[in-house]
Scaffold this motif. Structure first.
Motif, PDB file in Angstrom:
ATOM      1  N   LEU A  34      -6.702  -7.628   4.990  1.00  0.00           N
ATOM      2  CA  LEU A  34      -5.788  -7.677   3.850  1.00  0.00           C
ATOM      3  C   LEU A  34      -5.309  -6.285   3.464  1.00  0.00           C
ATOM      4  CD1 LEU A  34      -7.439 -10.355   1.531  1.00  0.00           C
ATOM      5  CD2 LEU A  34      -5.338 -10.564   2.852  1.00  0.00           C
ATOM      6  N   LEU A  37      -2.565  -5.311   5.813  1.00  0.00           N
ATOM      7  CA  LEU A  37      -1.317  -5.968   5.417  1.00  0.00           C
ATOM      8  C   LEU A  37      -0.747  -5.349   4.143  1.00  0.00           C
ATOM      9  CD1 LEU A  37      -2.061  -9.749   6.071  1.00  0.00           C
ATOM     10  CD2 LEU A  37      -0.484  -8.267   7.322  1.00  0.00           C
ATOM     11  N   ALA A  38      -1.638  -4.914   3.238  1.00  0.00           N
ATOM     12  CA  ALA A  38      -1.180  -4.288   1.997  1.00  0.00           C
ATOM     13  C   ALA A  38      -0.421  -2.995   2.283  1.00  0.00           C
ATOM     14  CB  ALA A  38      -2.370  -4.011   1.080  1.00  0.00           C
ATOM     15  N   ILE A  41       3.031  -4.078   3.364  1.00  0.00           N
ATOM     16  CA  ILE A  41       3.796  -4.574   2.227  1.00  0.00           C
ATOM     17  C   ILE A  41       4.183  -3.423   1.297  1.00  0.00           C
ATOM     18  CG2 ILE A  41       3.640  -6.028   0.162  1.00  0.00           C
ATOM     19  CD1 ILE A  41       1.817  -7.878   1.840  1.00  0.00           C
ATOM     20  N   ALA A 155       6.413 -10.327   1.177  1.00  0.00           N
ATOM     21  CA  ALA A 155       4.971 -10.473   1.359  1.00  0.00           C
ATOM     22  C   ALA A 155       4.600 -11.920   1.666  1.00  0.00           C
ATOM     23  CB  ALA A 155       4.243  -9.995   0.104  1.00  0.00           C
ATOM     24  N   SER A 156       5.201 -12.857   0.938  1.00  0.00           N
ATOM     25  CA  SER A 156       4.922 -14.266   1.181  1.00  0.00           C
ATOM     26  C   SER A 156       5.377 -14.686   2.577  1.00  0.00           C
ATOM     27  CB  SER A 156       5.615 -15.126   0.121  1.00  0.00           C
ATOM     28  OG  SER A 156       5.379 -16.497   0.339  1.00  0.00           O
ATOM     29  N   GLY A 159       2.835 -13.614   5.073  1.00  0.00           N
ATOM     30  CA  GLY A 159       1.670 -14.488   5.019  1.00  0.00           C
ATOM     31  C   GLY A 159       1.918 -15.839   5.649  1.00  0.00           C
ATOM     32  N   ASP A 168      -5.530 -15.786   0.329  1.00  0.00           N
ATOM     33  CA  ASP A 168      -4.954 -14.558   0.889  1.00  0.00           C
ATOM     34  C   ASP A 168      -3.455 -14.485   0.606  1.00  0.00           C
ATOM     35  OD1 ASP A 168      -7.446 -13.974   1.847  1.00  0.00           O
ATOM     36  OD2 ASP A 168      -7.060 -14.733   3.873  1.00  0.00           O
ATOM     37  N   LEU A 172      -1.399 -11.428  -1.241  1.00  0.00           N
ATOM     38  CA  LEU A 172      -0.249 -10.749  -0.643  1.00  0.00           C
ATOM     39  C   LEU A 172       0.947 -10.739  -1.600  1.00  0.00           C
ATOM     40  CD1 LEU A 172      -0.101 -11.708   3.143  1.00  0.00           C
ATOM     41  CD2 LEU A 172      -1.108  -9.721   2.040  1.00  0.00           C
ATOM     42  N   CYS A 175       0.357  -8.125  -3.969  1.00  0.00           N
ATOM     43  CA  CYS A 175       0.590  -6.809  -3.366  1.00  0.00           C
ATOM     44  C   CYS A 175       2.066  -6.452  -3.395  1.00  0.00           C
ATOM     45  CB  CYS A 175       0.080  -6.792  -1.925  1.00  0.00           C
ATOM     46  SG  CYS A 175      -1.712  -6.761  -1.757  1.00  0.00           S
ATOM     47  N   SER A 214      -1.458  -1.127  -1.759  1.00  0.00           N
ATOM     48  CA  SER A 214      -0.031  -1.419  -1.727  1.00  0.00           C
ATOM     49  C   SER A 214       0.730  -0.568  -2.743  1.00  0.00           C
ATOM     50  CB  SER A 214       0.206  -2.909  -2.013  1.00  0.00           C
ATOM     51  OG  SER A 214       1.578  -3.208  -2.048  1.00  0.00           O
TER      52      SER A 214
END
Length: 301
Positions: A34, A37-38, A41, A155-156, A159, A168, A172, A175, A214
């Motif tokens: 995560l 991914l942050a 993002i 972000a969505s 995901g 999660d 996101l 974030c 993020s």
């Protein structure tokens, strides 16, 4: 009865599926996925905030001939007709949307509360465009809604593509909002706690790390671009004495009361407009007339 011949999956598609499954597993493994991914993002949020700010400034220059409306001393007919033209353009967008899109558009808060973090990127782009038009033609609205909407939408989308779990996905989306607010105001902690309070709604160690990352990354990205436009210089901030806390507390109470009155007034006007016979596509034009009229008295409006 016809039967379709069986086709074995190609080696290329097999390895593509294998890589996709491994990628999803890596991001599902725990907090480190995560956080990774942050970072992505945060970069996207910083770039998007810079882009939206540039588009809004370009509209200000095109319509009014200045970069910052609130700090300028405008005069003439453009002060009145600028918001009216913007209201007409926004009304046209609303009219087209009413004919082409039947589902209501949702914001990041509703997406996390009711839809497990699933947010339409197309709807987010539409909301962002509406926000840019409103702000660019002089309406008294900030760009924060556009910032958070588009960053959370991206972000969505990430995901969804990675098929992440509901929890999660909600992180996101948070974030995205954290990075957007942090980049807009050069305030990473503010962005992170904004996302915790409004978007996610819970304080946990698992959610805090990605949000902070993020927000920090988004602030760094827009700083490298040179997009920081909001700064408040505090002179002699170190000379705070115990006696200064009393007026500060009083000021906080007064500001909170004013904020409550303003929010209630906005809600009352919105509800009145909904109950009236005025069609939705005409309301932005009437709002432009009101804003333009007030701007004739005080251009900073």
């Amino acid at each position: 009865m016809s039967t379709k011949p069986f086709r074995a999956p190609s080696m290329a598609s097999f390895f593509d599926n294998l890589r996709a499954s491994r990628l999803r597993a890596m991001f599902r493994r725990g907090e480190l996925g995560l956080v990774a991914l942050a970072v992505l993002i945060g970069v996207a949020a910083g770039l998007l905030v810079a882009l939206i700010g540039a588009l809004s400034t370009a509209l200000h220059i095109l319509v009014f001939g200045v970069e910052r409306l609130s700090s300028s001393d405008l005069s003439g007919r453009i002060v009145l007709f600028g918001p009216i033209i913007g209201g007409m353009l926004l009304g046209l967008i609303i009219f087209i949307l009413s004919k082409t899109r039947k589902k209501p558009m949702i914001d990041p808060i509703e997406a996390n509360a009711l839809h497990g973090g699933r947010l339409s990127l197309t709807d987010s782009i539409i909301v962002c465009v509406q926000n840019i038009v409103s702000n660019g033609f002089g309406a008294s609205v900030g760009l924060e809604a556009g910032y958070t909407q588009i960053a959370s939408g991206v972000a969505s989308k990430i995901g969804i593509k990675l098929k992440l779990r509901r929890g999660d996905m909600r992180i996101l989306v948070g974030c995205g909002a954290a990075g957007a607010i942090a980049a807009a105001f050069n305030a990473p902690l503010t962005g992170a706690f904004y996302a915790i309070e409004l978007i996610i709604g819970t304080y946990t160690v698992v959610t805090l790390a990605p949000l902070i990352v993020s927000a920090l990354v988004a602030t760094t990205v827009i700083g490298l671009i040179g997009g920081h436009g909001l700064s408040i210089d505090i002179v002699d901030a170190s000379r705070v004495t115990p006696a200064d806390y009393v007026p500060a507390i009083f000021l906080g109470v007064v500001c909170a009361a004013i904020g409550i009155v303003l929010m209630q007034a906005v809600s009352f006007i919105e509800e009145t407009a909904r109950k009236s016979a005025i069609p939705g596509w005409l309301r932005p034009t009437l709002g432009g007339v009101a804003v333009g009229g007030l701007a004739l008295i005080s251009p900073q409006v």
